[in-house]
Design an enzyme around this catalytic site. Structure first.
Site, PDB file in Angstrom:
ATOM      1  N   THR A  96      -8.773   4.160  -1.507  1.00  0.00           N
ATOM      2  CA  THR A  96      -7.932   3.707  -0.395  1.00  0.00           C
ATOM      3  C   THR A  96      -6.972   2.669  -0.954  1.00  0.00           C
ATOM      4  OG1 THR A  96      -9.725   4.030   1.178  1.00  0.00           O
ATOM      5  CG2 THR A  96      -7.910   2.612   1.877  1.00  0.00           C
ATOM      6  N   LYS A 171      -5.243   7.309   6.800  1.00  0.00           N
ATOM      7  CA  LYS A 171      -6.430   6.446   6.623  1.00  0.00           C
ATOM      8  C   LYS A 171      -6.196   5.069   7.252  1.00  0.00           C
ATOM      9  CE  LYS A 171     -10.080   4.603   4.535  1.00  0.00           C
ATOM     10  NZ  LYS A 171     -11.456   4.922   4.805  1.00  0.00           N
ATOM     11  N   LYS A 246      -9.715  -5.299   4.162  1.00  0.00           N
ATOM     12  CA  LYS A 246      -8.826  -4.696   3.156  1.00  0.00           C
ATOM     13  C   LYS A 246      -7.911  -3.647   3.823  1.00  0.00           C
ATOM     14  CE  LYS A 246      -8.741  -1.303  -0.495  1.00  0.00           C
ATOM     15  NZ  LYS A 246      -9.425  -0.255  -1.231  1.00  0.00           N
TER      16      LYS A 246
HETATM   17  P1  NAD Z   1     -16.933   0.173  -5.810  1.00  0.00           P
HETATM   18  O1  NAD Z   1     -16.443  -1.189  -6.136  1.00  0.00           O
HETATM   19  O2  NAD Z   1     -18.391   0.378  -5.546  1.00  0.00           O
HETATM   20  O3  NAD Z   1     -16.519   1.181  -6.993  1.00  0.00           O
HETATM   21  C1  NAD Z   1     -15.328   1.114  -7.726  1.00  0.00           C
HETATM   22  C2  NAD Z   1     -15.659   1.511  -9.160  1.00  0.00           C
HETATM   23  O4  NAD Z   1     -14.436   1.570  -9.916  1.00  0.00           O
HETATM   24  C3  NAD Z   1     -16.579   0.496  -9.873  1.00  0.00           C
HETATM   25  O5  NAD Z   1     -17.716   1.180 -10.371  1.00  0.00           O
HETATM   26  C4  NAD Z   1     -15.707  -0.078 -10.975  1.00  0.00           C
HETATM   27  O6  NAD Z   1     -16.426  -0.402 -12.140  1.00  0.00           O
HETATM   28  C5  NAD Z   1     -14.741   1.073 -11.209  1.00  0.00           C
HETATM   29  N1  NAD Z   1     -13.492   0.676 -11.864  1.00  0.00           N
HETATM   30  C6  NAD Z   1     -12.639  -0.308 -11.528  1.00  0.00           C
HETATM   31  N2  NAD Z   1     -11.577  -0.334 -12.360  1.00  0.00           N
HETATM   32  C7  NAD Z   1     -11.773   0.679 -13.248  1.00  0.00           C
HETATM   33  C8  NAD Z   1     -11.044   1.184 -14.356  1.00  0.00           C
HETATM   34  N3  NAD Z   1      -9.893   0.614 -14.729  1.00  0.00           N
HETATM   35  N4  NAD Z   1     -11.542   2.235 -15.036  1.00  0.00           N
HETATM   36  C9  NAD Z   1     -12.701   2.805 -14.655  1.00  0.00           C
HETATM   37  N5  NAD Z   1     -13.454   2.374 -13.614  1.00  0.00           N
HETATM   38  C10 NAD Z   1     -12.990   1.332 -12.926  1.00  0.00           C
HETATM   39  O7  NAD Z   1     -16.057   0.668  -4.577  1.00  0.00           O
HETATM   40  P2  NAD Z   1     -16.390   1.874  -3.561  1.00  0.00           P
HETATM   41  O8  NAD Z   1     -17.158   1.355  -2.393  1.00  0.00           O
HETATM   42  O9  NAD Z   1     -16.917   3.035  -4.332  1.00  0.00           O
HETATM   43  O10 NAD Z   1     -14.918   2.198  -3.030  1.00  0.00           O
HETATM   44  C11 NAD Z   1     -13.981   2.926  -3.794  1.00  0.00           C
HETATM   45  C12 NAD Z   1     -12.762   3.199  -2.931  1.00  0.00           C
HETATM   46  O11 NAD Z   1     -13.161   3.933  -1.788  1.00  0.00           O
HETATM   47  C13 NAD Z   1     -12.056   1.932  -2.426  1.00  0.00           C
HETATM   48  O12 NAD Z   1     -10.676   2.136  -2.461  1.00  0.00           O
HETATM   49  C14 NAD Z   1     -12.577   1.797  -0.999  1.00  0.00           C
HETATM   50  O13 NAD Z   1     -11.669   1.127  -0.163  1.00  0.00           O
HETATM   51  C15 NAD Z   1     -12.728   3.260  -0.611  1.00  0.00           C
HETATM   52  N6  NAD Z   1     -13.704   3.524   0.465  1.00  0.00           N
HETATM   53  C16 NAD Z   1     -14.939   2.943   0.432  1.00  0.00           C
HETATM   54  C17 NAD Z   1     -15.839   3.221   1.452  1.00  0.00           C
HETATM   55  C18 NAD Z   1     -17.214   2.592   1.471  1.00  0.00           C
HETATM   56  O14 NAD Z   1     -17.896   2.668   2.495  1.00  0.00           O
HETATM   57  N7  NAD Z   1     -17.680   1.995   0.362  1.00  0.00           N
HETATM   58  C19 NAD Z   1     -15.487   4.106   2.494  1.00  0.00           C
HETATM   59  C20 NAD Z   1     -14.241   4.715   2.466  1.00  0.00           C
HETATM   60  C21 NAD Z   1     -13.356   4.421   1.435  1.00  0.00           C
END
Ligand code: NAD
Length: 296
Positions: A96, A171, A246
């Site tokens: 997102t 979204k 966010k």
């Molecule tokens: P998270 O922080 O658990 O996971 C993000 C991952 O990206 C981490 O494991 C981190 O190490 C990795 N990362 C960051 N920079 C990196 C790079 N340069 N190279 C490789 N890996 C890298 O976050 P999440 O909860 O999985 O959310 C991910 C996305 O999904 C976000 O944009 C969030 O807004 C969206 N989202 C989350 C949810 C939820 O309920 N968690 C729901 C809908 C959407």
């Protein structure tokens, strides 16, 4: 079966990638956190030493990263995925992120002869694990048609929202409705309670009357009426107030670019920002009712 590079194996990306492995695809995965990579290798994926390596021989690359700055840094520049992948690769960014970052990255991919979609999701970690996410997808018809069978292994409802960036638009609009409606439901339940109306009675009436909405019937912010809602487990998430904030901040940015006032969206952002300021933004976003009760 396709060769898929998967980058970003966090709370969402981890289970999404596992579902692709389960479906028989060949996955090459990368994350900055070694433990997340190890969990996927255990599930049957191959480990890549870098994001570029995960993408270099892939038919599809899926990214699930925190925010726009991460997506830009992973995709763009001489060291980015777009430079590393072979022609014809289809990129799917499910993070997102802000709409300008999505549109700029997709334009850069297309300029280099690749296809790319923005495909943010709704449905949370539970939906990611169960493979029942909703995907809101922006990009060309051709890219959407190619990516759809892959998305169907991670989600149940796959919507093509139009051109590049429109997945992020959908979204941000959807989550603004959610953030505002949760505050409305919370205010109503607190007011009813103060005026002597039992929460279950208000729920029974409003859930079948014109006040009915998802924030009430699926995610009720008071304990009791919806046993699965986070209110029944002390507002453990679920979907955190930090994540809601966010998304509401992304809506704010978008409203400025579009010169479109969103007064309730702005107010909602301020209320979740108060939860952040109080150090309570790791609660589920329905915990905003505690703020309204004066408990935060
Ligand atoms: P998270 O922080 O658990 O996971 C993000 C991952 O990206 C981490 O494991 C981190 O190490 C990795 N990362 C960051 N920079 C990196 C790079 N340069 N190279 C490789 N890996 C890298 O976050 P999440 O909860 O999985 O959310 C991910 C996305 O999904 C976000 O944009 C969030 O807004 C969206 N989202 C989350 C949810 C939820 O309920 N968690 C729901 C809908 C959407």
């Amino acid at each position: 079966m396709a060769a898929i590079g998967f980058i970003g194996l966090g709370n969402m990306g981890g289970p999404m990638a596992k579902n692709l492995v389960k479906a028989g695809h060949e996955l090459k995965v990368f994350d900055l956190a070694p433990a997340s990579v190890a969990a996927l290798v255990e599930a049957g994926a191959k480990k890549a030493a870098s994001a570029k390596e995960a993408a270099s021989e892939a038919d599809f690359v899926v990214t699930m990263l925190p925010a726009g700055e991460h997506v830009r840094s992973v995709y763009l520049g001489d060291d980015g995925l777009i430079a590393a992948a072979r022609k014809g690769t289809v990129f799917i960014d499910s993070s997102t992120i802000d709409i300008p970052s999505a549109r700029e990255t997709i334009a850069a991919a297309e300029k280099a002869g690749m296809m790319m979609l923005d495909a943010p999701v709704s449905g949370g970690v539970g939906g990611a694990e169960a493979g029942t996410l909703t995907f809101m997808v922006g990009g060309t018809d051709e890219a959407f048609a190619k990516a759809k069978p892959i998305l169907e292994k991670m989600g149940k409802n796959i919507f093509h929202a139009g051109a590049a960036g429109n997945g992020q638009v959908a979204k941000v609009c959807n989550n603004m409705i959610l953030g505002i409606s949760m505050i409305g439901v919370s205010e109503a339940f607190v007011l009813g309670e103060k005026l002597g109306l039992d929460a279950q009675t208000l729920f029974d009436i409003s859930s079948t009357a014109s006040g009915q909405c998802w924030s009430m019937t699926s995610y009720c912010p008071v304990p009791g009426p919806v046993p699965t809602s986070p209110a029944n487990r002390n507002y453990q998430p679920g979907f955190t107030a930090a994540m809601m904030l966010k998304d509401l901040r992304l809506a704010q940015d978008a409203s400025k670019t579009a010169r479109t006032p969103i007064p309730l969206g702005a107010q909602a952002a301020q209320l979740y920002a108060l939860m952040e300021a109080a150090g309570e933004d790791s609660l589920d976003f329905s915990g905003v009712i505690k703020l309204i009760r004066g408990e935060i």
